[in-house]
Design a protein around this motif. Structure first.
Motif: not given
Length: 142
Positions: A56, A111, A115, A118-119
């Motif tokens: 992550n 998502k 997530t 993390t992006k």
């Protein structure tokens, strides 16, 4: 160009600061004479294992104990998102963590908030709160 925050958005953001500071204080420890956000405490609080946390935070697992700037940034960002989520969930911290880690958000192609963080899309998750959309409106019934 980013739009300026409205007075209501600015007040809402200011209201989140005590939550972020409370969460950060719980994770704080002093290492080599300086305060850091403890990766070990964060991992425990979030119910993660070291591999998931490293993934992550976009770092290698062996860098977690050294707590470089990237890890500190990831922990701070996650705390900011959790503070915004808690504000819309009646300050139920465990419910906030569950939502963050598990609930698919339809507006983001299902998502999870985890997530998206993390992006590097934490701002999108936080913006949901400022747009007046409750988290329950974003959860898809399976």
């Amino acid at each position: 160009m980013a739009a300026e925050a409205t007075p209501d958005q600015s007040l809402a953001a200011a209201a989140e600061l005590p939550r972020v500071f409370d969460l950060a204080h719980q994770l704080c420890e002093v290492v080599n004479g300086r305060p850091i956000l403890s990766p070990a405490k964060f991992i425990e609080m979030m119910g993660l294992d070291s591999d998931a946390f490293a993934s992550n935070a976009l770092v290698r697992r062996d860098t977690i104990t050294r707590s470089p700037a990237g890890i500190q940034s990831h922990i701070r960002t996650t705390l900011q998102v959790l503070a915004a989520v808690m504000g819309s969930m009646g300050d139920d911290f465990q419910a906030g963590i569950f939502w963050y880690r598990n609930e698919p958000l339809a507006v983001f192609d299902y998502k999870t908030a985890e997530t998206l963080v993390t992006k590097r899309r934490a701002a999108n998750v936080v913006d949901l709160r400022f747009c007046g959309v409750s988290s329950l409106e974003l959860i898809v019934d399976l």
